[in-house]
Motif scaffolding. Structure first.
Motif, PDB file in Angstrom:
ATOM      1  N   CYS A  90       0.748  -1.205   0.082  1.00 10.76           N
ATOM      2  CA  CYS A  90       0.088   0.076   0.026  1.00 10.76           C
ATOM      3  C   CYS A  90       0.933   1.327  -0.119  1.00 10.76           C
ATOM      4  O   CYS A  90       1.796   1.362   0.684  1.00 10.76           O
ATOM      5  CB  CYS A  90      -0.943  -0.079   1.098  1.00 10.76           C
ATOM      6  N   CYS A  93       0.133   3.079   3.534  1.00 13.87           N
ATOM      7  CA  CYS A  93       0.476   2.534   5.048  1.00 13.87           C
ATOM      8  C   CYS A  93       1.717   1.670   4.836  1.00 13.87           C
ATOM      9  O   CYS A  93       2.126   1.108   5.770  1.00 13.87           O
ATOM     10  CB  CYS A  93      -0.809   1.908   5.858  1.00 13.87           C
ATOM     11  N   CYS A 111      -4.062  -0.364  -0.067  1.00 15.92           N
ATOM     12  CA  CYS A 111      -5.027  -1.580   0.435  1.00 15.92           C
ATOM     13  C   CYS A 111      -6.521  -0.982   0.597  1.00 15.92           C
ATOM     14  O   CYS A 111      -6.711   0.131   0.318  1.00 15.92           O
ATOM     15  CB  CYS A 111      -4.530  -1.774   1.757  1.00 15.92           C
ATOM     16  N   HIS A 114      -7.251   2.359   2.272  1.00 21.73           N
ATOM     17  CA  HIS A 114      -6.941   3.485   1.663  1.00 21.73           C
ATOM     18  C   HIS A 114      -7.349   3.576   0.490  1.00 21.73           C
ATOM     19  O   HIS A 114      -6.641   4.262  -0.416  1.00 21.73           O
ATOM     20  CB  HIS A 114      -5.322   3.731   2.018  1.00 21.73           C
TER      21      HIS A 114
HETATM   22 ZN   LIG Z   1      -2.924   1.260   3.345  1.00 22.60          ZN
END
Ligand SMILES: [Zn+2]
Length: 117
Positions: A90, A93, A111, A114
């Protein structure tokens, strides 16, 4: 992460997009990620309506070209990420992207949490 199957998917997708792009545009020889809309035939246009139609058609092609180019860029990025071992991370993050998300969209950059980033 097992990236082989994603790589195959991405390459198939890439081939599909490139062939769609070559129908409506031409690859920029200076920048292979950039495509230009093919010039329309140069026959004389005499009626105003016809000109308007053509502009409309060009607009549509440009929009299609733009979205295909965006998709192609995401795919190329994903392929680069596979090469460098960063695939499936991701961008927000840095956690691993859910497998089912990657299966649905192998060029996903974030992900599920997000999604909109
Ligand atoms: Zn993420």
């Amino acid at each position: 992460m097992e990236t082989d199957k994603f790589k195959i998917k991405l390459e198939e997708e890439k081939a599909r997009i490139e062939s769609a792009l070559s129908d409506i545009g031409e690859r920029d020889p200076r920048n292979t990620e950039n495509w230009d809309i093919k010039a329309d035939d140069t026959s004389e246009v005499t009626f105003h309506d016809e000109v308007a139609d053509r502009f409309e058609e060009m607009d549509e092609r440009k929009a299609t070209e733009f979205s295909l180019e965006t998709e192609l860029r995401a795919i190329n990025d994903a392929l680069t990420a596979i090469e460098s071992g960063r695939y499936g991370q991701c961008q927000v993050c840095q956690k691993e992207i859910e497998l089912d998300r990657l299966e649905a969209n192998p060029s996903a950059r974030t992900c599920k949490e997000h999604l909109d980033s």
